[in-house]
Enzyme design. Structure first.
Site, PDB file in Angstrom:
ATOM      1  N   LEU A 137       0.868  -1.172   0.000  1.00  0.00           N
ATOM      2  CA  LEU A 137       0.000   0.000   0.000  1.00  0.00           C
ATOM      3  C   LEU A 137       0.904   1.221   0.000  1.00  0.00           C
ATOM      4  CD1 LEU A 137      -2.768  -0.845   2.665  1.00  0.00           C
ATOM      5  CD2 LEU A 137      -2.993  -0.905   0.169  1.00  0.00           C
ATOM      6  N   ASP A 138       0.510   2.266  -0.739  1.00  0.00           N
ATOM      7  CA  ASP A 138       1.278   3.513  -0.720  1.00  0.00           C
ATOM      8  C   ASP A 138       1.362   4.049   0.705  1.00  0.00           C
ATOM      9  OD1 ASP A 138       1.484   3.389  -3.476  1.00  0.00           O
ATOM     10  OD2 ASP A 138      -0.210   4.738  -3.833  1.00  0.00           O
ATOM     11  N   GLN A 139       2.377   4.856   0.962  1.00  0.00           N
ATOM     12  CA  GLN A 139       2.600   5.365   2.315  1.00  0.00           C
ATOM     13  C   GLN A 139       1.364   6.055   2.877  1.00  0.00           C
ATOM     14  OE1 GLN A 139       6.404   7.059   3.226  1.00  0.00           O
ATOM     15  NE2 GLN A 139       5.555   8.630   4.556  1.00  0.00           N
TER      16      GLN A 139
END
Length: 302
Positions: A137-139
């Site tokens: 998952l993106d930050q």
């Protein structure tokens, strides 16, 4: 096949009588040859309580035990932090990741990532496995993310991801009103050569498919609450696809979204669905909204 602690036991039946051990393990466990060879080299396979180092013929009544607990060196530094655990057993772990934290380190010695917190969780629970993420998952994306606790679980879950049987559902708040209530975005995604991290829809990019359904809209504020399901898992896929339609995520400044309502992209992985790598049970994990997304939904879509 029976679970015994953190291992598995197979009682060889009449159909398996006279087969090679590799063949039995490949069929019963969906294990690849490299994984089986690795088990053997680490003395993780026993037949009738004797360690097996090479392929062999098995007979009816033989008991094959595979120790799935792995003692592996890891470069991830254990670091204390709270984890919102949605599901956990000896084989897999599903976490509700908060926004603002990276999934894993990008270099040795890095701390402050979700992987560091999981390494600490494993350590205090006496688990010696590596931190293996099945997807990312993106930050600044929150929500459900899957980790495998050993090589076999990782290989099987990774195969599910490749075959699109590991389902990931997201909720996003997009700017504007989408033209259709539901649909599929099938647009390849590649790197944006003018920016170090941005992606864009590109004819020469990798295949990327996103299914979407508009759950609610707010005409006054020009916002849409959208549920999305990924068929592929390209970097920034949902963000790029919605922006390509002229509907960037609110808060997503990288792709043209305004930041007055949220200081990060309004994207949450609300559900993952996978077949358990060992038991074949259907695992469905739902991740509650974090406070920022919950407040936006309550304010604009109640």
């Amino acid at each position: 096949m029976n679970q015994k602690g953190r291992g598995l036991e197979i009682l060889i039946n009449e159909k398996q009588d006279g087969q090679w051990l590799f063949s039995v393990l490949k069929t019963a466990l969906k294990a690849s040859k490299p994984v089986i060879q690795d088990w053997m080299s680490h003395q993780q396979i026993k037949v009738n309580h004797e360690s097996v180092l090479n392929n062999m013929i098995v007979k009816k009544g033989d008991r094959v035990f595979i120790d799935l607990q792995e003692s592996e060196a890891s470069s991830v530094i254990p670091e204390y932090g709270e984890l919102d655990i949605l599901f956990e057993d000896n084989h897999m772990l599903i976490i509700n990741k908060p926004a603002g934290i990276a999934t894993h380190p990008n270099e040795d010695g890095q701390t402050g990532t979700l992987a560091n917190l999981i390494a600490y969780h494993y350590q205090i629970n006496g688990e010696t496995c590596k931190v293996r993420h099945v997807h990312r998952l993106d930050q600044d994306t929150s929500g459900a993310i899957v980790f495998a606790k050993h090589r076999l679980a990782h290989a099987i879950l990774d195969q599910q991801l490749e075959k699109k049987t590991l389902k990931r559902t997201y909720t996003a708040i997009a700017e504007g009103k989408l033209r259709t209530k539901k649909g599929t975005i099938n647009s390849p995604i590649g790197r944006d050569r003018s920016h170090p991290t941005r992606r864009r829809v590109s004819p020469g990019g990798q295949t990327a498919v996103t299914h979407f359904k508009v759950m609610a809209s707010n005409a006054k504020e020009r916002l849409s609450l959208v549920e999305l399901e990924l068929e592929t898992g390209r970097t920034h896929q949902i963000r790029v696809h919605l922006a390509s339609l002229g509907h960037p995520l609110t808060g997503d400044s990288l792709y043209g979204g305004g930041s007055k309502l949220l200081n990060r992209q309004a994207l949450h992985a609300n559900k993952v669905q996978a077949v358990h790598p060992i038991t074949d049970e259907l695992i469905v994990a739902e991740a509650p909204f974090p406070a920022d997304m919950k407040n936006l939904c309550r304010t604009y879509f109640s």
